[in-house]
Design a protein around this motif. Structure first.
Motif, short mmCIF file in Angstrom:
data_model
loop_
_atom_site.label_atom_id
_atom_site.label_comp_id
_atom_site.label_asym_id
_atom_site.label_seq_id
_atom_site.Cartn_x
_atom_site.Cartn_y
_atom_site.Cartn_z
N SER A 22 -66.31 -7.85 11.62
CA SER A 22 -64.96 -8.43 11.69
C SER A 22 -64.71 -9.33 12.90
CB SER A 22 -63.90 -7.33 11.61
OG SER A 22 -64.00 -6.45 12.72
N PRO A 23 -65.26 -9.02 14.10
CA PRO A 23 -64.96 -9.90 15.24
C PRO A 23 -65.42 -11.33 15.06
CG PRO A 23 -65.78 -7.78 16.01
CD PRO A 23 -65.99 -7.82 14.53
N ARG A 24 -66.49 -11.54 14.29
CA ARG A 24 -67.03 -12.90 14.11
C ARG A 24 -66.90 -13.38 12.67
NH1 ARG A 24 -67.62 -15.68 18.43
NH2 ARG A 24 -69.62 -16.63 17.93
N TYR A 25 -66.13 -12.67 11.88
CA TYR A 25 -66.07 -12.92 10.44
C TYR A 25 -65.57 -14.33 10.13
CZ TYR A 25 -64.88 -12.16 5.50
OH TYR A 25 -64.78 -12.26 4.14
N ASP A 26 -64.46 -14.74 10.71
CA ASP A 26 -63.90 -16.05 10.42
C ASP A 26 -64.85 -17.17 10.83
OD1 ASP A 26 -61.56 -15.20 9.23
OD2 ASP A 26 -60.40 -15.25 11.07
N PHE A 27 -65.36 -17.08 12.05
CA PHE A 27 -66.27 -18.12 12.52
C PHE A 27 -67.49 -18.23 11.62
CE2 PHE A 27 -70.13 -19.17 14.89
CZ PHE A 27 -69.84 -20.47 15.27
N LEU A 28 -68.08 -17.10 11.27
CA LEU A 28 -69.26 -17.12 10.44
C LEU A 28 -68.97 -17.67 9.05
CD1 LEU A 28 -70.84 -13.78 11.59
CD2 LEU A 28 -71.99 -15.99 11.64
N ASN A 29 -67.85 -17.28 8.46
CA ASN A 29 -67.49 -17.82 7.14
C ASN A 29 -67.44 -19.35 7.16
OD1 ASN A 29 -67.31 -15.48 5.70
ND2 ASN A 29 -65.08 -15.33 5.76
N HIS A 30 -66.72 -19.89 8.14
CA HIS A 30 -66.52 -21.33 8.20
C HIS A 30 -67.81 -22.05 8.59
CE1 HIS A 30 -62.62 -19.79 7.80
NE2 HIS A 30 -62.22 -19.85 9.05
N PHE A 31 -68.53 -21.49 9.55
CA PHE A 31 -69.75 -22.14 10.04
C PHE A 31 -70.86 -22.10 9.00
CE2 PHE A 31 -73.87 -21.67 12.28
CZ PHE A 31 -73.93 -22.93 12.88
N LEU A 32 -71.11 -20.93 8.43
CA LEU A 32 -72.23 -20.78 7.51
C LEU A 32 -71.99 -21.48 6.18
CD1 LEU A 32 -73.17 -17.05 8.21
CD2 LEU A 32 -74.35 -19.10 9.03
N SER A 33 -70.72 -21.73 5.83
CA SER A 33 -70.43 -22.45 4.57
C SER A 33 -70.08 -23.92 4.82
CB SER A 33 -69.27 -21.78 3.84
OG SER A 33 -68.04 -22.02 4.52
N ALA A 34 -70.18 -24.37 6.08
CA ALA A 34 -69.81 -25.74 6.45
C ALA A 34 -68.38 -26.05 6.05
CB ALA A 34 -70.78 -26.75 5.83
N SER A 218 -73.54 -12.72 14.68
CA SER A 218 -72.66 -11.56 14.69
C SER A 218 -73.13 -10.49 15.67
CB SER A 218 -72.54 -10.95 13.28
OG SER A 218 -73.79 -10.49 12.83
N GLY A 219 -74.39 -10.61 16.11
CA GLY A 219 -74.88 -9.74 17.16
C GLY A 219 -75.05 -8.30 16.76
N GLY A 220 -75.50 -8.06 15.54
CA GLY A 220 -75.64 -6.68 15.11
C GLY A 220 -76.78 -6.49 14.15
N GLY A 221 -77.23 -5.26 14.02
CA GLY A 221 -78.26 -4.91 13.07
C GLY A 221 -77.69 -4.23 11.84
N HIS A 222 -76.43 -4.57 11.51
CA HIS A 222 -75.73 -3.91 10.41
C HIS A 222 -76.14 -4.41 9.03
CE1 HIS A 222 -73.69 -7.68 11.06
NE2 HIS A 222 -73.28 -7.26 12.24
N GLY A 223 -76.88 -5.54 9.00
CA GLY A 223 -77.37 -6.05 7.72
C GLY A 223 -76.32 -6.70 6.86
#
Length: 271
Positions: A22-34, A218-223
């Motif tokens: 959740s802490p990086r969810y928004d950034f990752l959504n926008h970044f990884l989907s351009a 995201s800095g985690g091994g949560h998969g």
């Protein structure tokens, strides 16, 4: 994604995984989907409002602070109508709920079973000045704490494939809708064609690059981003989702492919 023995284990895994990212969810959504995810959510929100037959307020009303077609505007054709209530299931951090409000919904009930995600949605609603038009509910989409026939529309963005029981989730959507209400679902899929440059690019990015890049940022091994790939591959084609909606009782189900079929918007109505 680990081997999970039953639906309860799957639900617990998904809840914990989304809480972790959740802490990086928004950034990752926008970044990884351009940025495509924002465009897809806007289209799903438009489809929701179109299904409800609502028109966005005229520019004169918007300049006066009115936000939707349910405000008293001589030009919006909605005088005397109560504001529509939209339930946003698997709301995450609230981007689809915000898009629905921007398109003209009166208020949104944002529901998710991940408390960290809901906390971020609440903060975002406050920053955007729409907290008074939203309600947050921490609940499982398979057992909603809402009475039957209590919402005008249900939206669900990238959440249906995460449910441990898709049929039960669709049945809950049907239950809480008013007669004539609409369900609008936004979901990922593999490209319609498994050959060609788009399919090849999709396969390379989603199977090789996205899981590693997502895990690194995201800095985690949560998969979490390996789970994303596996859940999309396991979800099946768009026609299977539309058929599941029809089995749940939805009528006039239609599919709108987005960006070469990587994602689709589904719309169905309750009799």
């Amino acid at each position: 994604m680990p081997e999970l023995s039953n639906s309860d284990d799957r639900a617990r895994y998904v809840r914990e995984m989304f809480g972790a990212i959740s802490p990086r969810y928004d950034f990752l959504n926008h970044f990884l989907s351009a940025g495509l995810d924002l465009r897809w959510r806007r289209r799903a929100a438009q489809a929701c409002i179109e299904a409800l037959g609502i028109r966005v307020a005229c520019p004169r009303c918007l300049s006066r602070g009115h936000a939707s077609a349910t405000d008293s505007c001589p030009g919006n054709g909605s005088l005397g109508m109560p504001p529509p209530v939209v339930l946003d299931l698997c709301c995450g951090t609230g981007d689809l709920a915000l898009a629905v409000l921007a398109q003209g919904a009166g208020c949104v009930v944002a529901c998710d079973f991940s408390r960290p995600m809901l906390a971020r949605a609440a903060a975002k609603f406050a920053r955007k000045g729409v907290a008074d038009r939203t309600a947050l509910v921490e609940a499982d989409a398979l057992a909603l704490p809402l009475p039957g026939g209590s919402v005008n529309a249900v939206t669900c963005g990238f959440g249906l494939r995460n449910l441990s029981d898709t049929a039960r989730g669709l049945a809950e959507m049907m239950r809480v809708l008013v007669p004539g209400g609409a369900a609008v679902i936004l979901e990922f899929h593999q490209p319609r064609s498994r050959r060609g440059p788009l399919a090849g690019t999709f396969g390379l990015y989603f199977r090789r690059i996205l899981p590693r890049l997502g895990a690194w940022i995201s800095g985690g091994g949560h998969g979490g981003y390996q789970y994303l790939v596996e859940s999309i591959e396991a979800f099946g084609p768009p026609q299977a989702t539309a058929a599941a909606m029809e089995r749940a009782g939805f009528e006039n189900v239609r599919i709108e492919p987005l960006t070469g079929g990587i994602a689709s918007v589904y719309v169905g109505t309750k009799r």
